[in-house]
Design a protein around this motif. Sequence first.
Motif, mmCIF file in Angstrom:
data_model
loop_
_atom_site.group_PDB
_atom_site.id
_atom_site.type_symbol
_atom_site.label_atom_id
_atom_site.label_comp_id
_atom_site.label_asym_id
_atom_site.label_seq_id
_atom_site.Cartn_x
_atom_site.Cartn_y
_atom_site.Cartn_z
ATOM 1 N N GLU A 159 36.223 33.976 41.153
ATOM 2 C CA GLU A 159 35.788 35.359 40.974
ATOM 3 C C GLU A 159 35.376 35.565 39.516
ATOM 4 O O GLU A 159 36.091 35.187 38.591
ATOM 5 C CB GLU A 159 36.936 36.327 41.333
ATOM 6 C CG GLU A 159 36.532 37.782 41.221
ATOM 7 C CD GLU A 159 37.684 38.723 41.549
ATOM 8 O OE1 GLU A 159 37.491 39.948 41.433
ATOM 9 O OE2 GLU A 159 38.780 38.227 41.909
ATOM 10 N N ARG A 160 34.203 36.162 39.329
ATOM 11 C CA ARG A 160 33.687 36.375 37.975
ATOM 12 C C ARG A 160 34.205 37.714 37.451
ATOM 13 O O ARG A 160 34.044 38.760 38.083
ATOM 14 C CB ARG A 160 32.163 36.367 37.960
ATOM 15 C CG ARG A 160 31.566 35.075 38.493
ATOM 16 C CD ARG A 160 30.092 34.990 38.208
ATOM 17 N NE ARG A 160 29.834 34.654 36.809
ATOM 18 C CZ ARG A 160 28.625 34.606 36.275
ATOM 19 N NH1 ARG A 160 27.576 34.918 36.987
ATOM 20 N NH2 ARG A 160 28.471 34.295 35.002
ATOM 21 N N LYS A 161 34.827 37.657 36.299
ATOM 22 C CA LYS A 161 35.393 38.861 35.690
ATOM 23 C C LYS A 161 34.957 38.965 34.234
ATOM 24 O O LYS A 161 34.664 37.971 33.585
ATOM 25 C CB LYS A 161 36.926 38.824 35.757
ATOM 26 C CG LYS A 161 37.491 38.960 37.156
ATOM 27 C CD LYS A 161 39.013 39.030 37.105
ATOM 28 C CE LYS A 161 39.611 39.238 38.490
ATOM 29 N NZ LYS A 161 41.090 39.347 38.441
ATOM 30 N N GLN A 162 34.934 40.191 33.760
ATOM 31 C CA GLN A 162 34.617 40.414 32.356
ATOM 32 C C GLN A 162 35.803 40.041 31.474
ATOM 33 O O GLN A 162 36.945 40.345 31.801
ATOM 34 C CB GLN A 162 34.275 41.892 32.112
ATOM 35 C CG GLN A 162 32.872 42.285 32.522
ATOM 36 C CD GLN A 162 32.596 43.735 32.193
ATOM 37 O OE1 GLN A 162 33.511 44.545 32.062
ATOM 38 N NE2 GLN A 162 31.324 44.084 32.064
ATOM 39 N N VAL A 210 33.931 44.155 19.592
ATOM 40 C CA VAL A 210 34.313 43.356 20.762
ATOM 41 C C VAL A 210 33.103 42.585 21.280
ATOM 42 O O VAL A 210 31.955 43.004 21.113
ATOM 43 C CB VAL A 210 34.886 44.247 21.885
ATOM 44 C CG1 VAL A 210 36.145 44.953 21.432
ATOM 45 C CG2 VAL A 210 33.853 45.256 22.383
ATOM 46 N N SER A 211 33.401 41.445 21.911
ATOM 47 C CA SER A 211 32.383 40.701 22.648
ATOM 48 C C SER A 211 32.720 40.776 24.132
ATOM 49 O O SER A 211 33.896 40.794 24.519
ATOM 50 C CB SER A 211 32.325 39.240 22.191
ATOM 51 O OG SER A 211 33.537 38.569 22.486
ATOM 52 N N VAL A 212 31.689 40.842 24.944
ATOM 53 C CA VAL A 212 31.864 40.937 26.400
ATOM 54 C C VAL A 212 31.170 39.740 27.034
ATOM 55 O O VAL A 212 29.979 39.511 26.808
ATOM 56 C CB VAL A 212 31.273 42.247 26.953
ATOM 57 C CG1 VAL A 212 31.545 42.363 28.447
ATOM 58 C CG2 VAL A 212 31.838 43.450 26.204
ATOM 59 N N ALA A 213 31.927 38.972 27.825
ATOM 60 C CA ALA A 213 31.368 37.796 28.487
ATOM 61 C C ALA A 213 31.943 37.707 29.887
ATOM 62 O O ALA A 213 33.052 38.192 30.159
ATOM 63 C CB ALA A 213 31.673 36.529 27.704
ATOM 64 N N LEU A 214 31.174 37.089 30.791
ATOM 65 C CA LEU A 214 31.649 36.888 32.161
ATOM 66 C C LEU A 214 32.281 35.511 32.281
ATOM 67 O O LEU A 214 31.700 34.509 31.848
ATOM 68 C CB LEU A 214 30.496 37.019 33.151
ATOM 69 C CG LEU A 214 29.923 38.423 33.371
ATOM 70 C CD1 LEU A 214 28.825 38.398 34.439
ATOM 71 C CD2 LEU A 214 31.011 39.399 33.790
ATOM 72 N N GLN A 215 33.487 35.466 32.846
ATOM 73 C CA GLN A 215 34.177 34.204 33.064
ATOM 74 C C GLN A 215 34.648 34.131 34.513
ATOM 75 O O GLN A 215 34.968 35.159 35.131
ATOM 76 C CB GLN A 215 35.378 34.084 32.127
ATOM 77 C CG GLN A 215 34.984 33.943 30.665
ATOM 78 C CD GLN A 215 36.163 33.620 29.782
ATOM 79 O OE1 GLN A 215 37.311 33.784 30.184
ATOM 80 N NE2 GLN A 215 35.889 33.154 28.575
ATOM 81 N N GLU A 216 34.660 32.899 35.030
ATOM 82 C CA GLU A 216 35.053 32.706 36.426
ATOM 83 C C GLU A 216 36.527 32.333 36.491
ATOM 84 O O GLU A 216 36.990 31.419 35.808
ATOM 85 C CB GLU A 216 34.190 31.608 37.055
ATOM 86 C CG GLU A 216 34.351 31.530 38.574
ATOM 87 C CD GLU A 216 33.278 30.678 39.220
ATOM 88 O OE1 GLU A 216 33.608 29.954 40.176
ATOM 89 O OE2 GLU A 216 32.113 30.735 38.759
ATOM 90 N N PHE A 217 37.281 33.061 37.346
ATOM 91 C CA PHE A 217 38.704 32.815 37.515
ATOM 92 C C PHE A 217 39.048 32.958 38.995
ATOM 93 O O PHE A 217 38.804 34.013 39.600
ATOM 94 C CB PHE A 217 39.521 33.808 36.685
ATOM 95 C CG PHE A 217 41.007 33.574 36.732
ATOM 96 C CD1 PHE A 217 41.570 32.505 36.051
ATOM 97 C CD2 PHE A 217 41.837 34.411 37.479
ATOM 98 C CE1 PHE A 217 42.931 32.276 36.093
ATOM 99 C CE2 PHE A 217 43.198 34.190 37.525
ATOM 100 C CZ PHE A 217 43.755 33.127 36.837
ATOM 101 N N ASN A 218 39.592 31.872 39.589
ATOM 102 C CA ASN A 218 39.893 31.848 41.027
ATOM 103 C C ASN A 218 38.666 32.222 41.862
ATOM 104 O O ASN A 218 38.722 33.073 42.764
ATOM 105 C CB ASN A 218 41.053 32.784 41.351
ATOM 106 C CG ASN A 218 42.375 32.257 40.840
ATOM 107 O OD1 ASN A 218 42.536 31.053 40.602
ATOM 108 N ND2 ASN A 218 43.338 33.154 40.650
#
Length: 637
Positions: A606-609, A596-604
């Motif tokens: 809010e930053r989520k994994q 698996v790869s883990v990255a932070l993405q912004e949604f609404n």
Amino acid sequence: MAKTVTPDAISIIRSNPTPDSSGDIPELVVQVLDLKSTGNRNRFMFTASDGKMKLKGILPATIEFEVISGNIQNLGLLRILDYTLNDIPNKSEKYLVVLKCEAVSPSLEMEITSETNEDGVHMKKRQKTVTGVMVKTEMDGEEEAETPIKREGDSILLKPKQEVLTKSAVQIMHEQHKNVAPAARLAMTRRVHPLVSLNPYQGNWTIKVQVTNKGFMRTYKNARGEGCVFNVELTDEEGTQIQATMFNEAAKKFYDKLEMGKVYYISKGTLKVANKQFKTVQNDYEMTLNEYSEVEEVKSEDTFIPEMKFNFVPIDMLGSYVNGKDLIDIVGVVQSVSPTMSIRRKSNNEMLPKRDITIVDATKKSVVVSLWNDLATGVGQDLLDIADKSPTVAIKSLKVGDFQGVSLSALSRSLVLVNPDIIEAKNLRSWFDSEGKGTAMESVGSGAVSSARGGARSMYSDRISISHITSNPSLGEEKPAYFNIRAYVSFIKPDQPMWYRACKTCNKKVTEAIGSGFWCEGCQKNDESCSLRYIMALKATDASGDAWLSTFNDEAENLIGYSADELDELRSQDSEDNGYQLKLKQVTWVPHLFRVSVALQEFNNERKQRITVRAVAPVDYAAESRFLLEEISKIKV
């Protein structure tokens, strides 16, 4: 010829490590010991001996035929006509880099030594000659009839057995030198150094190289002001490469002068240890040319085609290069070739032609190589035309990415050779014809992958628990982090949008066209049909907790065992046993290994994994048991 060496030849070489010209070099004859190939084509290493001292050395690539034909042998004698004493990367001692030489004698019966007793009589067998005729043998302190021996200085003259003298390379060059025009004479007297012999501590040198890659002129701005810079990749006749960089005045002076494919004499440059972050060729050093450097184009009759050198990486070892700075070379058998696709570049909306080829090698792994622009439309089309013959390809300078676990992408400097005449391709062809053709190949992305250098790692390394990811919200903040987990699929929502309509050519999302068919924005065309590709979310669980994973087409097919089209057909059937949900249920609570790869993405805001499955494989219980035993042994320690 006399079977002897120049006394104290090694001391002479060490006292004059870099002669100004070949005319300054005295008679130097040494015995060849430990002759062996370096592993690079045309290069041989040996130990030079004068009977007292020894020195490790490298022979020039031009004498490959002399070695293969047996003119130069172990225990044979070699006359050194030109040389330099140099530091070699990763070696603690200086090496004798032979630039020009000639064979004197084939293999002798034994190694020549000069150990003496108290009376100065030689203890090991040694032979001397007068005008090419043997007159004396010394062994074990006893002497036979002796005739005066002709010497010049401290060196024993080497004469042929017959009156007809064989001309040396130096004599031939001297005679040629008298009969050529002044411009050609200058080229003949110029002392050219191979790139492998250069180091930052060397004085004056001249190289003869071809421009094999040229960058664009770039501007920069820093605390010291503004400027311009460009670099080139230079290759000598032996295939050794080096990157040369020019700034400001030098960049303006040489940008138009240095042309792709042309050969130049270059001197008065400087060398330094290469910055690994920016280097584009396999060399420990990089070159800088300033406005006082000299660049002279070589006339057409003296040009050359450099030998192409590859540093091949087996397909199953590609995982250690994923998202790294290094470019790699690869050789393989073409398994399939896709049609040309048109991909829209995000930065400027430009449409780029692209073609994917799948290659395999003797590791029984396959990998997809993406060709772009002229490579896609040129050599890519040639490969498509002969794809049914499974040609071999050697590709230089590829970028390793993490698409589908591991993938390769060509760059502007990449070079593709079809059915190359190299030993690696011939061995691969032999393997494929005898064994590989009927062997099932596995994608390298589903096996050994890794984001860290240090060797290819299997899915039994980098093992962590799910809670390690979920309890560290900063993981993947700067760049994606890669891990392996062992987990169960605990839940798949049956009513989620599990797939999308995709173009059959480029796999991009399509929309229903006006009238009929499906429109692909990437290919800019309308097609009567499309395919379905998975884009599915699933919950994975291990002993520490659970997390939602995003899964794409290839990994989802491995898990479910059905393609998206087949599962859609099953869902559309109105059966009493509800085969669709039953199929999803069969996937749950079966252990799998996930990369698996883990990255932070912004949604609404809010930053989520975002945890994405890059590869999936069933648990190999034998390997799993070994892994657990190793972990237990660590706990005991």
